[in-house]
Scaffold this motif. Structure first.
Motif, short mmCIF file in Angstrom:
data_model
loop_
_atom_site.label_atom_id
_atom_site.label_comp_id
_atom_site.label_asym_id
_atom_site.label_seq_id
_atom_site.Cartn_x
_atom_site.Cartn_y
_atom_site.Cartn_z
N GLU B 311 -5.83 4.00 11.39
CA GLU B 311 -6.80 4.61 10.49
C GLU B 311 -6.70 3.94 9.13
OE1 GLU B 311 -6.09 8.76 9.85
OE2 GLU B 311 -8.00 9.06 8.83
N TYR B 312 -7.85 3.66 8.53
CA TYR B 312 -7.85 3.02 7.21
C TYR B 312 -7.63 4.06 6.12
CZ TYR B 312 -9.16 -0.02 3.36
OH TYR B 312 -9.14 -0.76 2.20
N ASN B 313 -7.07 3.61 5.00
CA ASN B 313 -6.89 4.48 3.84
C ASN B 313 -7.67 3.86 2.68
OD1 ASN B 313 -5.99 5.85 1.53
ND2 ASN B 313 -4.03 6.30 2.50
N ASP B 314 -8.63 4.60 2.14
CA ASP B 314 -9.49 4.04 1.09
C ASP B 314 -8.72 3.65 -0.17
OD1 ASP B 314 -12.08 4.08 2.31
OD2 ASP B 314 -11.99 6.25 2.23
N GLU B 315 -7.52 4.21 -0.34
CA GLU B 315 -6.71 3.80 -1.49
C GLU B 315 -6.36 2.31 -1.42
OE1 GLU B 315 -3.51 6.47 -2.94
OE2 GLU B 315 -4.02 7.59 -1.15
N SER B 316 -6.37 1.78 -0.20
CA SER B 316 -6.03 0.37 -0.02
C SER B 316 -7.09 -0.56 -0.57
CB SER B 316 -5.78 0.08 1.46
OG SER B 316 -4.66 0.79 1.90
N ASN B 317 -8.25 -0.02 -0.89
CA ASN B 317 -9.28 -0.85 -1.52
C ASN B 317 -8.77 -1.48 -2.80
OD1 ASN B 317 -10.79 0.30 0.46
ND2 ASN B 317 -11.96 1.64 -0.87
N THR B 318 -7.90 -0.76 -3.48
CA THR B 318 -7.28 -1.27 -4.70
C THR B 318 -5.96 -1.96 -4.38
OG1 THR B 318 -8.26 0.53 -5.98
CG2 THR B 318 -6.37 -0.58 -6.95
N LYS B 319 -5.24 -1.40 -3.42
CA LYS B 319 -3.88 -1.87 -3.20
C LYS B 319 -3.79 -3.16 -2.39
CE LYS B 319 -2.02 2.52 -4.35
NZ LYS B 319 -1.69 3.88 -3.96
N VAL B 320 -4.91 -3.61 -1.86
CA VAL B 320 -4.92 -4.89 -1.17
C VAL B 320 -4.66 -6.04 -2.14
CG1 VAL B 320 -7.43 -5.18 -1.47
CG2 VAL B 320 -6.28 -6.33 0.40
N TYR B 321 -4.87 -5.80 -3.43
CA TYR B 321 -4.88 -6.92 -4.37
C TYR B 321 -3.52 -7.47 -4.77
CZ TYR B 321 -9.89 -6.83 -5.11
OH TYR B 321 -11.24 -6.94 -4.94
N ALA B 322 -2.49 -6.63 -4.88
CA ALA B 322 -1.23 -7.09 -5.48
C ALA B 322 -0.66 -8.31 -4.75
CB ALA B 322 -0.22 -5.95 -5.48
#
Lengths: 288, 400
Positions: B311-322
């Motif tokens: 399942e995807y977590n929409d918070e990862s939209n930001t956290k993919v970047y680091a």
């Protein structure tokens, strides 16, 4: 103010139901079940899966939560707590075991159900709004169900053969054994019932508050507070403790709101003063 | 005759053969790749587990993807990315232990911690051991001189809050505002800066002292007095994804008809399950997965994440970047792989295409206005509105 009192009664009903299972296990076995909150969480996730994911009726979900937790509770008693109680001379061993099972459940629940908050569709839609009181119908249903479960539990403990045997055990374990009560059997039934109550209340409240894998610890702490207020091992005390805590929380969050989050500070301070005056809580010794 | 010795010999031979066959099946580049360890220190258990888990899983998804496609080329060498994780359980003492573990493993780049006190606690360890870390915490002191090893991994609430309030004031006629926050350092500091931003915009603040325990399950008593004040906008300062649907649902059930917003990232599925249609119109800050702006690479990331973790977590939209920033900066200056001084030098001029956004968006380090130095990842400030199970882009802002 009507709303505040209504909130307090609703919170009290759900808190009392949470505390019942904990106090039952403590009364029967002198075990502070630190995993009570985790059992609640597991019950919530089972209801989430059965009702929210599989789409089966809510009653089935509630039954599944109760039965699963009852089986888990029975197995825990038979293979863990009974063994430790028989082998260990120190009472703290059971506390350590309970804490270990809490951590174990936390890890397993996180592994199986993930880190996200979960919720299910409302069981009843609509909101009651009359006479200055606003209360969603699903909360009213859950509140009434909580009261029904509490009443059924008290009646069962009072009038059934199993209930009488468990009360005898709680009153005096050795005397009960001498009178022919099968200690191992009724301890296992008691532990299973305590766990089942945790599972049922978790399954019931998932419709209102949802569930997530990290709330087991805080639920246990609140349950301990209620039990300490009412008197450890006393069913009436757990119910009273639940309603008192619910009302204090509701009133405090309204009256003290301008001072920030001091409600629980005040509740804990009051609890310290109260326990220094009545260390056995409101209702004192185990029931019988 | 079969004896114990020959059985053992057969087993060893079998194992060696299996290893050899496995190695033969691997792509040649991958077999020769070096290992690049990137650390994570954050919360992956307890009530705030969602914050750190979305970090870790984003990193693991991206690392697996990179490794599967031959590794990442930095200078003359190609590396497989190995994510080393440590759950600090939202405890600053454990966060320190985690950062020390990273130092012992020779790791120079660490994502996390997720909260203010943890991020502040690990600072001495990171600075003493030459570690650049990417907290998801907002205290400015971490990013202002003399501090130089922390790089903010997301948009801070004091950057997104004013933009959201301004938008709502101008477009939705918001005049009065109420704040409610958990009684913890992050939400309280976010509330305080939100109050300042609202005051600066001339909004009337009708409630700002209301708080709740982070483990609260029933928010009706908390919200009853606030809802009676009928603010135009209710701000859930620093709200955890687990609490957001419960707060929204309680407010709506109590008859609240105004707008509700937060400056933290949320998850659409969690909102849908926990609040249903009550969550429609809820405003939060997200990353880059809304259909309007997501690139094909972002879509593939979401697909791989979902395949890997269910399942995807929409918070990862930001956290993919680091992780992307770390790798791209190392590619820009390979000398930084073991020297964070070189990494810091590169940050000032670094620029690379942003693979997760449509168009010609760039990856770069920002933060000059807020911190006086470039110590923030330029992630898109996408302000979302939730509707019927999905986020929709309300507006996209930038931070300099």
């Amino acid at each position: 103010m009507e709303q505040v009192i209504a909130n307090g009664f609703y919170l009290g009903a759900q808190y009392a139901l949470i505390a019942l299972g904990l106090t039952l296990i403590f009364a029967l076995m002198n075990v502070l079940n630190f995993a009570h909150g985790q059992m609640y969480v597991l019950g919530g996730f089972i209801s989430y899966t059965v009702y929210g994911q599989l789409g089966l009726p809510f009653v089935v979900a509630l039954l599944a939560s109760g039965v699963t937790l009852a089986v888990i509770g029975a197995l825990m008693e038979k293979f863990l707590f009974r063994t430790v109680i028989k082998r260990s001379l120190r009472e703290e061993s059971t506390m350590l075991l309970a804490a270990a099972t809490a951590f174990f459940f936390d890890a397993v629940i996180l592994l199986i159900f993930g880190e996200k908050q979960r919720g299910v569709p409302k069981i009843v839609k609509g909101v009651f709004n009359e006479g200055g009181i606003i209360m969603p119908y699903d909360r009213m249903v859950v509140g009434v169900l909580a009261l029904v479960f509490i009443a059924a539990f008290v009646l069962y403990m009072q009038y059934s053969r199993v209930g009488r045997a468990m009360r005898a055990l709680a009153q005096d374990r050795v005397a009960a054994q001498l009178m022919g009560v099968q200690v191992d059997r009724y301890s296992m039934i008691g532990f299973a019932m305590g766990a089942m109550l945790a599972g049922i209340v978790g399954g019931l409240l998932v419709t209102i508050t949802g569930v997530n894998s990290g709330i087991g610890g805080p639920i246990s702490i609140k349950a301990f507070m209620m039990v300490m207020i009412g008197g450890a091992g006393v069913v009436g005390g757990a119910i009273a403790g639940g309603f008192i805590l619910g009302m204090m929380e509701s009133v405090g969050l309204t009256v003290l709101r301008e001072y920030g989050d001091v409600t629980y500070l005040v509740i804990f301070a009051a609890l310290m003063v109260f326990l220094s005056i009545r260390p056995n809580g409101l209702m004192g010794k185990p029931w019988g | 005759m079969i004896n114990r010795r020959s059985t053992l010999k057969s087993m060893v031979l079998g194992a060696v053969s299996a290893l050899a066959m496995t190695a033969a099946g691997m792509p040649p580049a991958q077999a020769q790749n070096k290992e690049l360890k990137i650390g994570f220190v954050g919360v992956t258990s307890g009530p705030a587990a969602a914050w750190g888990t979305s970090n870790v899983r984003s990193m693991q998804t991206r690392a697996a993807w990179i490794n599967e496609t031959g590794g990442v080329k930095i200078g003359d060498a190609t590396y497989n990315v190995n994510i080393v994780t440590f759950d600090d359980q939202k405890d600053p003492k454990r966060a320190i232990a985690g950062m020390e573990k990273m130092a012992q493993e020779g790791i120079h780049y660490v994502v996390g911690p997720n909260v203010d006190d943890g991020a502040a606690a690990v600072r001495p360890v990171a600075e003493a051991n030459g570690i650049i870390y990417f907290p998801y915490a907002f205290p400015k002191a971490l990013y202002q001189k003399p501090a130089s090893n922390a790089v903010l991994g997301m948009i801070a609430n004091y950057q997104s809050g004013p933009a959201i309030y301004k938008y709502l004031k101008e477009n939705k006629g918001v005049k009065t505002i109420a704040f409610v926050a958990a009684n913890e350092s992050d939400p309280l500091s976010q509330r305080d800066s939100g109050v300042e931003a609202a005051k600066a915009l001339g909004l009337k603040i009708v409630a700002q002292n209301d708080t709740y325990q982070n483990d609260t399950r029933d928010f009706t008593p908390v919200l009853t007095p606030i809802v009676s004040l009928k603010p135009d906008l209710l701000v859930l300062s620093g709200v955890a994804p687990a609490n957001a649907p419960l707060l929204i649902r309680a407010a709506r059930e109590l008859g609240f008809e105004g707008l509700i917003s937060t400056e933290t990232a949320q998850d659409a599925k969690v909102l849908e399950e926990g609040a249903g249609e009550y969550a429609n119109g809820f405003i939060s800050v997200g990353g880059a997965s809304t259909p309007e702006i997501a690139s094909d690479m972002m879509k593939e990331f979401v697909s791989r994440y979902t395949k890997m973790f269910g399942e995807y977590n929409d918070e990862s939209n930001t956290k993919v970047y680091a992780l992307e920033y770390i790798l791209e900066t190392l590619k820009a200056n390979p000398a930084a792989i073991n020297d964070v001084g070189e990494f810091k030098k590169t940050m000032d001029s670094f620029s690379a295409p942003n693979p997760y956004l449509k168009g010609d968006a760039k990856l770069s380090y920002v933060g000059t206005t807020s911190f006086g130095q470039k110590r923030q990842l330029a992630v898109p400030m996408v302000v979302n509105e939730y509707k019927d199970g999905a986020f929709h882009t309300l507006f996209v802002g930038t931070v300099d």
